[in-house]
Design an enzyme around this catalytic site. Structure first.
Site, short mmCIF file in Angstrom:
data_model
loop_
_atom_site.label_atom_id
_atom_site.label_comp_id
_atom_site.label_asym_id
_atom_site.label_seq_id
_atom_site.Cartn_x
_atom_site.Cartn_y
_atom_site.Cartn_z
N VAL A 61 -10.50 -11.46 -78.06
CA VAL A 61 -10.23 -12.81 -77.58
C VAL A 61 -10.83 -13.08 -76.21
CG1 VAL A 61 -8.04 -12.33 -76.39
CG2 VAL A 61 -8.36 -14.53 -77.54
N TYR A 62 -11.28 -12.05 -75.50
CA TYR A 62 -11.88 -12.27 -74.19
C TYR A 62 -13.21 -13.01 -74.35
CZ TYR A 62 -8.62 -8.77 -72.22
OH TYR A 62 -7.51 -8.07 -71.83
N SER A 63 -13.19 -14.27 -73.94
CA SER A 63 -14.39 -15.13 -74.01
C SER A 63 -14.98 -15.15 -75.41
CB SER A 63 -15.44 -14.70 -72.98
OG SER A 63 -14.91 -14.77 -71.67
N GLY A 64 -14.11 -15.20 -76.42
CA GLY A 64 -14.55 -15.33 -77.81
C GLY A 64 -15.41 -14.20 -78.30
#
Length: 344
Positions: A61-64
């Site tokens: 989920v970190y920056s997609g």
């Protein structure tokens, strides 16, 4: 660098590890953290490895997914020298299959993470949150299959409540599924809720803590003090709403104690806050972040020395809060404390 076993597992991890949330940052939260590109990420990893920090933590989920991609590029050609930790469960889109830890989501998300990281195995896969809509047996059986396939080696969780983690461990033991060996948790001088239930559980069950936001969402850097405005350069202007809540008056008391110890030790405020955490029970590794080389080198200075007993007591007193029920009687009443003495 000191190394510790991750919980009751045989995986040895450094007491400081590197969080890659700043890599390729985008959006209102991660963009404010940083936007380190692959070249700078490789430099930061070079510095980390020079001092023995070989565990690097990220999440889909970190920056997609961009953080995983940059981390993968930065470790290319030296995969055997590093430990890679990533997390899965939080929404990656709006569709019904884009969140949670169902069998299909876990398998697909693991394969996607492997592709972004440019590797064929993940050292530690953690569930980023508890998925109440999926049976725990399904989750653990799927993780068991991913381990058998060689795609992951150890499993852990993040941000679980005590009953969620304990129920999962009980089901794992009953069916012979892999046990969670790590719990990635929020823990800092300004946020000690981990100590009430999760720390005793971890000590009893052999679950090592990987600590996120050890500087309380940037509040324990020494830049925030009583009677002074929030610095214009602070990320809290953009990110405070996403982070854990903090009692401001308690925070100021903690910072004052940190500055007093800083004068005694010639160590920086962040170094002291990190060193306090390293000495806490069940903590296997404290995850540090850095947007540049200067920040990284300063944070790495948290190891190789120890606070005195008196200094630890000063920080304990400044940061102490009354535990929520049913935990406060065990701290305040002799009969309860005798039955269940606190770890700290």
């Amino acid at each position: 660098m000191e190394y510790r076993n991750l919980g009751a597992s045989g995986l040895r991890v450094p007491v400081l590890s590197f969080g890659a949330g700043t890599f390729a940052g985008s959006g209102p939260l991660f963009g404010a953290w940083g936007n380190t590109d692959a070249a700078e990420a490789r430099r930061l990893i070079d510095i980390s490895l020079e001092v023995g920090v070989n565990l690097f933590d990220t999440a889909d989920v970190y920056s997609g997914g961009a953080s995983e991609e940059v981390l993968g590029q930065a470790i290319a050609g030296r995969r055997d020298a590093v430990l890679v930790s990533t997390k899965i469960a939080l929404p990656m889109g709006d569709g019904p299959g884009e969140w949670g830890t169902s069998r299909s989501r876990l398998i697909r998300s693991t394969n996607e993470a492997l592709n972004r990281l440019g590797t064929d195995y993940i050292d530690l896969l953690q569930l980023h949150a508890f998925d109440a809509s999926t049976p725990i047996e399904e989750v653990l059986a799927t993780l068991d299959g991913l381990i058998a396939a060689g795609k992951i080696r150890y499993v852990g969780v993040s941000n679980f409540a005590g009953w969620e983690l304990m129920k999962s461990l009980g089901i794992a033991e009953r069916h012979g599924y892999p046990r969670y060996v790590a719990h990635q948790v929020y823990y800092s001088l300004a946020g000690r809720d981990y100590e009430w239930e999760l720390m005793p559980l971890a000590a009893d069950q052999g679950v090592g803590a990987l600590v996120w936001s050890p500087l309380a969402w940037g509040r324990l850097t020494g830049k925030i003090r009583r009677g002074q405005p929030l610095p214009e350069s602070s990320r809290l202007h953009q990110t405070a709403e996403y982070g854990p809540p903090v009692d401001e008056e308690k925070l100021y008391d903690i910072v004052e104690a940190l500055f007093e110890i800083s004068e005694e030790t010639a160590k920086t405020v962040p170094q002291i806050a990190l060193n306090w955490l390293i000495g806490r029970p069940t903590v296997s590794s404290v995850i540090i972040g850095a947007r540049n080389e200067e920040q990284l080198r300063q944070n790495l200075g948290a190891v190789g020395w120890s606070l005195s007993k008196q200094q630890v007591e000063m920080l304990d007193k400044a940061s102490a809060v009354t535990a929520a029920y049913p935990y406060f009687p065990y701290r305040r009443q002799e009969g309860f404390a005798r039955l269940n003495p606190p770890l700290v």
